[in-house]
Motif scaffolding. Structure first.
Motif, PDB file in Angstrom:
ATOM      1  N   LYS A  81      55.233  51.863  35.241  1.00 48.67           N
ATOM      2  CA  LYS A  81      55.121  51.109  37.019  1.00 48.67           C
ATOM      3  C   LYS A  81      54.837  51.843  37.802  1.00 48.67           C
ATOM      4  N   GLU A  93      44.468  53.636  37.700  1.00 49.05           N
ATOM      5  CA  GLU A  93      44.426  52.124  37.383  1.00 49.05           C
ATOM      6  C   GLU A  93      43.880  51.667  36.044  1.00 49.05           C
ATOM      7  N   TYR A  94      44.289  50.042  35.944  1.00 51.25           N
ATOM      8  CA  TYR A  94      43.736  49.918  34.992  1.00 51.25           C
ATOM      9  C   TYR A  94      43.685  48.222  35.301  1.00 51.25           C
ATOM     10  N   ASP A  95      42.797  47.113  34.806  1.00 48.79           N
ATOM     11  CA  ASP A  95      41.817  46.627  34.858  1.00 48.79           C
ATOM     12  C   ASP A  95      42.414  45.627  33.866  1.00 48.79           C
ATOM     13  N   LEU A  96      43.525  44.004  34.273  1.00 46.47           N
ATOM     14  CA  LEU A  96      43.320  42.946  33.383  1.00 46.47           C
ATOM     15  C   LEU A  96      42.752  42.017  34.005  1.00 46.47           C
ATOM     16  N   GLU A  97      43.390  40.797  32.997  1.00 47.07           N
ATOM     17  CA  GLU A  97      42.726  40.013  33.129  1.00 47.07           C
ATOM     18  C   GLU A  97      42.566  38.895  34.122  1.00 47.07           C
ATOM     19  N   TYR A  98      43.451  38.817  35.285  1.00 46.74           N
ATOM     20  CA  TYR A  98      43.570  38.322  36.882  1.00 46.74           C
ATOM     21  C   TYR A  98      44.106  39.777  37.763  1.00 46.74           C
ATOM     22  N   THR A 100      44.290  43.832  38.696  1.00 50.40           N
ATOM     23  CA  THR A 100      44.859  45.258  37.890  1.00 50.40           C
ATOM     24  C   THR A 100      45.935  45.848  38.512  1.00 50.40           C
ATOM     25  N   ASP A 101      46.416  46.974  37.452  1.00 50.05           N
ATOM     26  CA  ASP A 101      48.027  47.230  37.299  1.00 50.05           C
ATOM     27  C   ASP A 101      47.485  48.930  37.759  1.00 50.05           C
ATOM     28  N   THR A 125      42.461  45.772  24.380  1.00 47.71           N
ATOM     29  CA  THR A 125      41.743  45.766  25.334  1.00 47.71           C
ATOM     30  C   THR A 125      41.024  47.279  25.851  1.00 47.71           C
ATOM     31  N   GLY A 127      43.207  49.070  27.758  1.00 42.04           N
ATOM     32  CA  GLY A 127      42.775  49.353  29.237  1.00 42.04           C
ATOM     33  C   GLY A 127      44.683  50.173  29.127  1.00 42.04           C
ATOM     34  N   THR A 128      44.871  49.565  28.992  1.00 42.64           N
ATOM     35  CA  THR A 128      46.383  50.889  28.941  1.00 42.64           C
ATOM     36  C   THR A 128      46.119  51.966  28.773  1.00 42.64           C
TER      37      THR A 128
END
Length: 178
Positions: A81, A93-98, A100-101, A125, A127-128
């Motif tokens: 992180k 960066e990548y997308d989360l349900e709510y 980005t991280d 999904t 993303g990570t």
């Protein structure tokens, strides 16, 4: 062998929220012989990928990435992180349900041309894993492939990882797959 490994993966319904069928790897981690068998099996399915280092994301990815790197006598790259690494870093960066991280890695961990295997406990999904691929490529490395202990095939995360070769030991093709 896969059946024995799968026997140590517990499904927890409605965790972390209603409608989710969580695949819990802690029973596999608790059992030394089963964990050893799982790492050996994962090592055998990635042997052909010809890589120099393994990149894995915290936290559960560290378990399998470290064991895989050790088993194959390869270097290890930690994807963490933001603001957790002391040296010069690159990020993706990548997308989360709510929202980005992001993940970061030390820039000097991935010399240009280094072939890197992306490893994690689970492909959902994608993303990570995609963020780890971007870290490798942003540093000038080459993604040799991606390896997962578990794949939730019904979420189609492997599509996000095209054109990389993706391998997984256990693939749940539907949410209610045993």
């Amino acid at each position: 062998m896969i059946r024995e490994i799968k026997r140590h993966i517990r499904t927890v319904e409605d965790f972390p929220k209603p409608g989710i069928s969580f695949k819990d790897i802690t029973p596999l981690l608790d059992d030394g012989p089963a964990l050893h068998q799982a790492i050996d099996a994962l090592s055998s399915v990635v042997e052909h990928l010809h890589y120099d280092r393994v990149v894995c994301a915290e936290a559960r990815g560290f378990v399998f990435g470290t064991a895989l790197a050790y088993s194959m006598k390869k270097g290890l790259i930690l994807a963490r992180k933001p603001n957790k690494l002391p040296g010069r870093t690159i990020s993706a960066e990548y997308d989360l349900e709510y929202g980005t991280d992001a993940l970061e890695a030390h820039l000097d961990s991935i010399p240009p041309g280094t072939r890197v295997l992306v490893a994690d406990d689970l492909l959902a999904t994608g993303g990570t894993a995609r963020a780890m691929c971007q870290l490798v490529e942003n540093a000038g490395g080459v993604v040799a492939g991606a390896a997962f202990m578990i794949e939730l095939g019904y979420l189609e995360g492997r599509k996000l990882l095209e054109p990389y070769e993706v391998v997984s030991l256990i693939n749940y093709k539907t949410p209610d797959s045993p």
